[in-house]
Design a protein around this motif. Structure first.
Motif, PDB file in Angstrom:
ATOM      1  N   ASP A  35       0.804  -1.216   0.000  1.00  0.00           N
ATOM      2  CA  ASP A  35       0.000   0.000   0.000  1.00  0.00           C
ATOM      3  C   ASP A  35       0.841   1.273   0.000  1.00  0.00           C
ATOM      4  O   ASP A  35       0.303   2.367  -0.187  1.00  0.00           O
ATOM      5  N   GLY A  36       2.145   1.154   0.264  1.00  0.00           N
ATOM      6  CA  GLY A  36       3.009   2.321   0.311  1.00  0.00           C
ATOM      7  C   GLY A  36       4.441   1.902   0.559  1.00  0.00           C
ATOM      8  O   GLY A  36       4.737   0.715   0.742  1.00  0.00           O
ATOM      9  N   ILE A  37       5.358   2.879   0.578  1.00  0.00           N
ATOM     10  CA  ILE A  37       6.760   2.580   0.831  1.00  0.00           C
ATOM     11  C   ILE A  37       7.320   3.500   1.912  1.00  0.00           C
ATOM     12  O   ILE A  37       6.851   4.625   2.102  1.00  0.00           O
ATOM     13  N   GLU A  38       8.336   3.000   2.607  1.00  0.00           N
ATOM     14  CA  GLU A  38       9.116   3.769   3.569  1.00  0.00           C
ATOM     15  C   GLU A  38      10.544   3.864   3.045  1.00  0.00           C
ATOM     16  O   GLU A  38      11.139   2.846   2.673  1.00  0.00           O
ATOM     17  N   VAL A  39      11.082   5.060   3.001  1.00  0.00           N
ATOM     18  CA  VAL A  39      12.405   5.305   2.421  1.00  0.00           C
ATOM     19  C   VAL A  39      13.454   5.295   3.522  1.00  0.00           C
ATOM     20  O   VAL A  39      13.342   6.045   4.504  1.00  0.00           O
ATOM     21  N   ASP A  40      14.480   4.472   3.357  1.00  0.00           N
ATOM     22  CA  ASP A  40      15.565   4.463   4.328  1.00  0.00           C
ATOM     23  C   ASP A  40      16.445   5.695   4.112  1.00  0.00           C
ATOM     24  O   ASP A  40      16.834   6.008   2.985  1.00  0.00           O
ATOM     25  N   GLY A  41      16.779   6.376   5.225  1.00  0.00           N
ATOM     26  CA  GLY A  41      17.448   7.666   5.129  1.00  0.00           C
ATOM     27  C   GLY A  41      18.951   7.599   5.006  1.00  0.00           C
ATOM     28  O   GLY A  41      19.659   8.340   5.689  1.00  0.00           O
ATOM     29  N   LYS A  42      19.441   6.714   4.173  1.00  0.00           N
ATOM     30  CA  LYS A  42      20.877   6.662   3.919  1.00  0.00           C
ATOM     31  C   LYS A  42      21.114   6.235   2.483  1.00  0.00           C
ATOM     32  O   LYS A  42      20.229   5.725   1.804  1.00  0.00           O
ATOM     33  N   ARG A  43      22.349   6.464   2.027  1.00  0.00           N
ATOM     34  CA  ARG A  43      22.713   6.063   0.680  1.00  0.00           C
ATOM     35  C   ARG A  43      22.735   4.553   0.567  1.00  0.00           C
ATOM     36  O   ARG A  43      23.049   3.877   1.530  1.00  0.00           O
ATOM     37  N   PRO A  44      22.365   4.028  -0.590  1.00  0.00           N
ATOM     38  CA  PRO A  44      22.081   4.734  -1.833  1.00  0.00           C
ATOM     39  C   PRO A  44      20.621   5.167  -2.000  1.00  0.00           C
ATOM     40  O   PRO A  44      20.238   5.566  -3.091  1.00  0.00           O
ATOM     41  N   HIS A  45      19.804   5.107  -0.960  1.00  0.00           N
ATOM     42  CA  HIS A  45      18.397   5.449  -1.126  1.00  0.00           C
ATOM     43  C   HIS A  45      18.062   6.878  -0.710  1.00  0.00           C
ATOM     44  O   HIS A  45      17.795   7.717  -1.554  1.00  0.00           O
ATOM     45  N   GLY A  46      18.061   7.190   0.597  1.00  0.00           N
ATOM     46  CA  GLY A  46      17.443   8.433   1.031  1.00  0.00           C
ATOM     47  C   GLY A  46      18.308   9.381   1.822  1.00  0.00           C
ATOM     48  O   GLY A  46      17.789  10.061   2.718  1.00  0.00           O
ATOM     49  N   ASN A  47      19.586   9.480   1.527  1.00  0.00           N
ATOM     50  CA  ASN A  47      20.388  10.499   2.201  1.00  0.00           C
ATOM     51  C   ASN A  47      19.947  11.870   1.701  1.00  0.00           C
ATOM     52  O   ASN A  47      19.909  12.113   0.487  1.00  0.00           O
ATOM     53  N   PRO A  48      19.591  12.803   2.603  1.00  0.00           N
ATOM     54  CA  PRO A  48      19.053  14.094   2.145  1.00  0.00           C
ATOM     55  C   PRO A  48      20.026  14.912   1.315  1.00  0.00           C
ATOM     56  O   PRO A  48      19.595  15.806   0.577  1.00  0.00           O
ATOM     57  N   LEU A  49      21.330  14.628   1.385  1.00  0.00           N
ATOM     58  CA  LEU A  49      22.283  15.321   0.515  1.00  0.00           C
ATOM     59  C   LEU A  49      21.982  15.071  -0.954  1.00  0.00           C
ATOM     60  O   LEU A  49      22.298  15.901  -1.813  1.00  0.00           O
ATOM     61  N   ASP A  50      21.383  13.926  -1.237  1.00  0.00           N
ATOM     62  CA  ASP A  50      21.102  13.535  -2.621  1.00  0.00           C
ATOM     63  C   ASP A  50      19.690  13.907  -3.065  1.00  0.00           C
ATOM     64  O   ASP A  50      19.333  13.641  -4.226  1.00  0.00           O
ATOM     65  N   TRP A  51      18.890  14.478  -2.141  1.00  0.00           N
ATOM     66  CA  TRP A  51      17.476  14.685  -2.439  1.00  0.00           C
ATOM     67  C   TRP A  51      17.049  16.131  -2.207  1.00  0.00           C
ATOM     68  O   TRP A  51      16.389  16.443  -1.213  1.00  0.00           O
ATOM     69  N   PRO A  52      17.392  17.018  -3.134  1.00  0.00           N
ATOM     70  CA  PRO A  52      16.836  18.376  -3.072  1.00  0.00           C
ATOM     71  C   PRO A  52      15.322  18.334  -3.246  1.00  0.00           C
ATOM     72  O   PRO A  52      14.749  17.318  -3.679  1.00  0.00           O
ATOM     73  N   THR A  53      14.692  19.431  -2.936  1.00  0.00           N
ATOM     74  CA  THR A  53      13.227  19.465  -2.910  1.00  0.00           C
ATOM     75  C   THR A  53      12.600  19.024  -4.219  1.00  0.00           C
ATOM     76  O   THR A  53      11.639  18.231  -4.229  1.00  0.00           O
ATOM     77  N   ASN A  54      13.095  19.498  -5.349  1.00  0.00           N
ATOM     78  CA  ASN A  54      12.479  19.141  -6.631  1.00  0.00           C
ATOM     79  C   ASN A  54      12.535  17.640  -6.884  1.00  0.00           C
ATOM     80  O   ASN A  54      11.562  17.048  -7.374  1.00  0.00           O
ATOM     81  N   ARG A  55      13.660  17.024  -6.546  1.00  0.00           N
ATOM     82  CA  ARG A  55      13.784  15.580  -6.756  1.00  0.00           C
ATOM     83  C   ARG A  55      12.844  14.811  -5.820  1.00  0.00           C
ATOM     84  O   ARG A  55      12.247  13.803  -6.215  1.00  0.00           O
ATOM     85  N   CYS A  56      12.710  15.274  -4.583  1.00  0.00           N
ATOM     86  CA  CYS A  56      11.771  14.654  -3.647  1.00  0.00           C
ATOM     87  C   CYS A  56      10.344  14.689  -4.191  1.00  0.00           C
ATOM     88  O   CYS A  56       9.608  13.699  -4.118  1.00  0.00           O
ATOM     89  N   ARG A  57       9.971  15.831  -4.731  1.00  0.00           N
ATOM     90  CA  ARG A  57       8.597  15.964  -5.227  1.00  0.00           C
ATOM     91  C   ARG A  57       8.362  15.112  -6.463  1.00  0.00           C
ATOM     92  O   ARG A  57       7.261  14.589  -6.652  1.00  0.00           O
ATOM     93  N   ASP A  58       9.388  14.947  -7.287  1.00  0.00           N
ATOM     94  CA  ASP A  58       9.262  14.047  -8.438  1.00  0.00           C
ATOM     95  C   ASP A  58       9.032  12.609  -7.978  1.00  0.00           C
ATOM     96  O   ASP A  58       8.195  11.895  -8.537  1.00  0.00           O
ATOM     97  N   LEU A  59       9.785  12.171  -6.953  1.00  0.00           N
ATOM     98  CA  LEU A  59       9.605  10.809  -6.438  1.00  0.00           C
ATOM     99  C   LEU A  59       8.225  10.667  -5.802  1.00  0.00           C
ATOM    100  O   LEU A  59       7.567   9.627  -5.967  1.00  0.00           O
TER     101      LEU A  59
END
Length: 322
Positions: A35-59
């Motif tokens: 029904d949904g996903i949880e993003v792990d907050g580290k590389r290679p998935h969800g380290n915030p250094l890699d996820w500026p706002t525009n990229r987050c909204r695209d995902l």
């Protein structure tokens, strides 16, 4: 409850093979009926250094279009380090994760008090090294002092969470937390509407029917997130057997205590997500750790296993029970 897939399952840490990208994992989650996903907050998935706002909204748009929205992000933070500079970097990390969580449209960020982490040597993950050095780093400091560092950090981060409209969910996870009572004590001491609870059945030291019922009842409406784990195999009659594996040894079967947990969550009115995570050492076959296909089959059967328990325990009169 709704069933989620936590991206640590496909982080490329525990099986022998490469990670899935988050878009690839979203496709798998949709295919397997999550029904949904949880993003792990580290590389290679969800380290915030890699996820500026525009990229987050695209995902976020991609996940919603596939019918598997991002319901949570998971921090791998440690507020317990005796070195103030280290604790401050962890606060910065969590503040950025709060921003990323909001940008991805998720209401909840899972947090730890303390976390020993994992190592990769040479490729696959292990808890052994960080578990062994954590006591050495902390041996000269009292539990009360370490607890106060964690509380101060959470007080600050709860303020950031409130500003962003995000709820922090404190998990009942070692090494500083022993059980749900420790979680509730910290929540009371922080005293913020933006800090709530992530009670996970596999982490409860008392997984008897009475212990699970009592834990759920004491947590009550503070419960905003939960997880399940383990491995699975299909029996000859088509049903799925769930079991734990610890240090390579097959241990306790999981169906009884997960059934108790689902029943207890229904009793307290919890209607949020229970997310599957595959995050432990996996079988070695012919001298080599199993590959990503093992993760695929585990994720597929986990969704079926938990869905069957939720359907069987659905309260009379609910949509599922009809």
């Amino acid at each position: 409850m709704k069933i989620g897939l936590y991206s640590i399952t496909y982080l490329g840490l525990w099986y022998d093979g490469e990670e899935l990208t988050l878009p690839q994992m979203i496709d798998r989650a949709a295919e397997y009926g999550y029904d949904g996903i949880e993003v792990d907050g580290k590389r290679p998935h969800g380290n915030p250094l890699d996820w500026p706002t525009n990229r987050c909204r695209d995902l976020r748009r991609l996940a919603e279009d596939k019918g598997v929205p991002i319901y949570a992000v998971a921090a791998n933070n440690d507020f317990s380090n005796p070195v103030p500079e280290v604790r401050e970097t962890q606060i910065c990390y969590l503040r950025e994760l709060i921003r990323m969580t909001a940008d991805m449209g998720a209401p909840t960020l899972r947090v730890f008090l303390a976390w020993w982490g994992v190592t990769r040597h040479p490729r696959l993950a292990s808890y052994d090294i960080p578990e062994n050095y954590w006591p050495i780093v902390h041996e000269k400091f009292s539990h009360e002092e370490i607890w106060s560092w964690c509380r101060d950090a959470l007080v600050e981060c709860a303020q950031y969470a409130g500003d962003a409209g995000v709820t922090l969910a404190l998990q009942n996870h070692k090494p500083l937390i022993k059980d749900h009572r420790d979680v509730l004590q910290m929540v009371r001491e922080v005293d913020s509407p933006y800090l709530k609870v992530c009670l996970d059945a596999p982490l409860m030291p008392d997984r008897s029917t009475a212990g699970i019922e009592a834990g759920a009842r004491e947590v009550g409406d503070l419960q905003v997130l939960t997880h399940f784990g383990g491995e699975f195999e299909r029996r000859a009659d088509g049903s799925i057997r769930g079991f734990e594996r610890n240090d390579g040894v097959v241990g306790e079967e999981t169906e009884r205590y997960y059934r108790d947990f689902v029943r207890a969550m229904n009793a307290i009115g919890y209607e949020g997500y229970i997310g599957y995570e595959l995050c432990h050492q996996l079988p070695v076959v012919n001298g080599r750790t199993v590959g990503i296909e093992y993760a695929h089959e585990s994720a597929r059967m986990a969704a079926e296993f938990m869905r069957s328990l939720i359907d069987a325990e659905a309260p009379v009169g609910s949509e599922v029970s009809r």
